[in-house]
Design a protein around this motif. Structure first.
Motif, PDB file in Angstrom:
ATOM      1  N   MET A 145       0.844  -1.196   0.000  1.00  0.00           N
ATOM      2  CA  MET A 145       0.000   0.000   0.000  1.00  0.00           C
ATOM      3  C   MET A 145       0.886   1.255   0.000  1.00  0.00           C
ATOM      4  N   THR A 146       0.622   2.168  -0.940  1.00  0.00           N
ATOM      5  CA  THR A 146       1.435   3.392  -1.008  1.00  0.00           C
ATOM      6  C   THR A 146       1.030   4.347   0.125  1.00  0.00           C
ATOM      7  N   ALA A 147       1.875   5.371   0.317  1.00  0.00           N
ATOM      8  CA  ALA A 147       1.583   6.344   1.377  1.00  0.00           C
ATOM      9  C   ALA A 147       0.255   7.047   1.104  1.00  0.00           C
ATOM     10  N   ASN A 148      -0.014   7.329  -0.183  1.00  0.00           N
ATOM     11  CA  ASN A 148      -1.279   7.991  -0.541  1.00  0.00           C
ATOM     12  C   ASN A 148      -2.475   7.110  -0.230  1.00  0.00           C
ATOM     13  N   GLN A 149      -2.351   5.825  -0.605  1.00  0.00           N
ATOM     14  CA  GLN A 149      -3.461   4.895  -0.342  1.00  0.00           C
ATOM     15  C   GLN A 149      -3.687   4.740   1.152  1.00  0.00           C
ATOM     16  N   TRP A 150      -2.597   4.730   1.915  1.00  0.00           N
ATOM     17  CA  TRP A 150      -2.677   4.604   3.371  1.00  0.00           C
ATOM     18  C   TRP A 150      -3.415   5.810   3.953  1.00  0.00           C
ATOM     19  N   PHE A 151      -3.042   6.979   3.446  1.00  0.00           N
ATOM     20  CA  PHE A 151      -3.675   8.216   3.903  1.00  0.00           C
ATOM     21  C   PHE A 151      -5.174   8.200   3.577  1.00  0.00           C
ATOM     22  N   GLU A 152      -5.492   7.826   2.328  1.00  0.00           N
ATOM     23  CA  GLU A 152      -6.899   7.785   1.911  1.00  0.00           C
ATOM     24  C   GLU A 152      -7.695   6.792   2.760  1.00  0.00           C
ATOM     25  N   GLU A 153      -7.087   5.639   3.011  1.00  0.00           N
ATOM     26  CA  GLU A 153      -7.772   4.616   3.778  1.00  0.00           C
ATOM     27  C   GLU A 153      -8.046   5.095   5.207  1.00  0.00           C
ATOM     28  N   ASN A 154      -7.086   5.823   5.759  1.00  0.00           N
ATOM     29  CA  ASN A 154      -7.283   6.339   7.113  1.00  0.00           C
ATOM     30  C   ASN A 154      -8.375   7.400   7.176  1.00  0.00           C
ATOM     31  N   ILE A 155      -8.393   8.275   6.179  1.00  0.00           N
ATOM     32  CA  ILE A 155      -9.449   9.293   6.144  1.00  0.00           C
ATOM     33  C   ILE A 155     -10.810   8.596   6.052  1.00  0.00           C
ATOM     34  N   ARG A 156     -10.884   7.592   5.169  1.00  0.00           N
ATOM     35  CA  ARG A 156     -12.155   6.854   4.990  1.00  0.00           C
ATOM     36  C   ARG A 156     -12.579   6.203   6.313  1.00  0.00           C
ATOM     37  N   ARG A 157     -11.639   5.561   6.976  1.00  0.00           N
ATOM     38  CA  ARG A 157     -11.979   4.846   8.221  1.00  0.00           C
ATOM     39  C   ARG A 157     -12.391   5.803   9.329  1.00  0.00           C
ATOM     40  N   VAL A 158     -11.674   6.920   9.424  1.00  0.00           N
ATOM     41  CA  VAL A 158     -12.001   7.876  10.491  1.00  0.00           C
ATOM     42  C   VAL A 158     -13.384   8.480  10.241  1.00  0.00           C
ATOM     43  N   LEU A 159     -13.664   8.886   9.009  1.00  0.00           N
ATOM     44  CA  LEU A 159     -14.965   9.499   8.709  1.00  0.00           C
ATOM     45  C   LEU A 159     -16.098   8.491   8.898  1.00  0.00           C
ATOM     46  N   LYS A 160     -15.884   7.273   8.414  1.00  0.00           N
ATOM     47  CA  LYS A 160     -16.943   6.264   8.527  1.00  0.00           C
ATOM     48  C   LYS A 160     -17.120   5.812   9.984  1.00  0.00           C
ATOM     49  N   GLY A 161     -15.997   5.725  10.700  1.00  0.00           N
ATOM     50  CA  GLY A 161     -16.067   5.332  12.108  1.00  0.00           C
ATOM     51  C   GLY A 161     -16.879   6.333  12.916  1.00  0.00           C
ATOM     52  N   ARG A 162     -16.595   7.597  12.667  1.00  0.00           N
ATOM     53  CA  ARG A 162     -17.326   8.661  13.363  1.00  0.00           C
ATOM     54  C   ARG A 162     -18.820   8.605  12.996  1.00  0.00           C
ATOM     55  N   ALA A 163     -19.100   8.454  11.697  1.00  0.00           N
ATOM     56  CA  ALA A 163     -20.503   8.420  11.241  1.00  0.00           C
ATOM     57  C   ALA A 163     -21.246   7.244  11.884  1.00  0.00           C
TER      58      ALA A 163
END
Lengths: 192, 102
Positions: free
Chosen positions: B1-19
């Motif tokens: 997983m590239t650094a960009n993909q890692w970053f995107e995945e974290n943003i997705r998880r944090v936003l979805k986790g909060r929701a």
């Protein structure tokens, strides 16, 4: 949720503009719960602040009812007002961003394993920091990021919703991610 | 997983986790009543005649919605009232006023 009837929505808002109390009651009953849920889902605001934001949105809609033209659905119009209120809140709050490294490491660790009580607090702080950075992005970039990563929309779907080309949306997402990184590391404030 | 993909995945998880965490939060029981009270307070003062009449509210709403049709309706209603109140001669007199001299 049923499809909104544009004519009924225009009549409702025209009645509100004319000072009809029953219409104001209908607006509150139909839209307060949805707006509060929308603000909670799309921001890092706490329960109470999200409710206040939804209330402020309804009040702002009452005061500007005469400008509603029915070009979008009433809910879409209310959500646009709510987004301005949330963005105002974050501008006033002026929260200092956390370090990106800390956020990413914490994000993977906390989300992939069962949370301990203190981890839940950290996770909330992390979400709050990311939202704080997101809500300081230019609105078009922020909306693209939310639709892609929270709502799971494809680039083509986002392009249709925002009335942009797919290329423009990809550019928005790219700039949005870059600006988000800068803001999370405290290296950028006015990035476009 | 590239650094960009890692970053995107974290943003997705944090936003979805909060929701997901806030999805089940119920609206406080008094919230609707409180908001309604705020809204009614924010509406224009309506304790004066004619603003407290249903007819006034209905006419204002129609005027805001479709002014041409509302004004046409008001004109027809006024003509009917004049006709019923003063008879056909009054309409003829009004017509002569509108026609002007000659």
């Amino acid at each position: 949720m049923s499809t909104p009837d544009p004519e009924a929505e225009r009549r409702l808002v025209a009645s509100i503009a004319a000072g009809d109390r029953d219409a104001a009651r209908t607006l509150c009953e139909d839209y307060l719960p949805r707006l509060r849920a929308y603000v909670l889902r799309r921001s890092g605001l706490d329960n109470e602040t999200a409710l206040e934001t939804a209330q402020e949105t309804i009040l702002a809609a009452l005061r500007s009812a005469q400008v509603f033209r029915g070009e979008s659905s009433l809910y879409t119009w209310l959500c646009a007002i709510a987004r301005r209120k949330v963005a105002d809140h974050y501008r006033r709050a002026n929260r200092r961003p956390l370090s990106l490294d800390g956020l990413i490491v914490a994000g993977l660790t906390l989300i992939d394993t069962g949370p301990l009580p203190e981890e839940i607090t950290e996770r909330e702080e992390m979400a709050a920091a990311i939202h704080s950075a997101l809500w300081r992005l230019p609105e078009d970039q922020r909306e693209a990021v939310f639709r892609k990563y929270l709502d799971d929309r494809s680039v083509a779907e986002i392009a249709a919703e925002l009335g942009r080309s797919e290329k423009a949306v990809e550019s928005l997402l790219s700039r949005g991610r870059a600006n988000l990184r800068k803001r999370l590391t405290g290296k950028g404030d006015g990035a476009r | 997983m590239t650094a960009n993909q890692w970053f995107e995945e974290n943003i997705r998880r944090v936003l979805k986790g909060r929701a997901a965490r806030v999805a089940s939060l119920a609206l406080p029981a008094e919230a609707l009543a409180d908001t309604l009270a705020l809204c009614l307070g924010a509406l224009r003062p309506r304790n004066r005649w004619p603003e407290n009449t249903r007819l006034y509210v209905a006419v204002r709403a129609r005027l805001a919605e479709d002014p041409v049709r509302a004004l046409a309706g008001l004109g027809v209603a006024a003509a009917v009232i004049v006709y019923l109140g003063f008879g056909q001669e009054s309409l003829a007199w009004l017509g002569s006023l509108l026609r002007g001299p000659g």
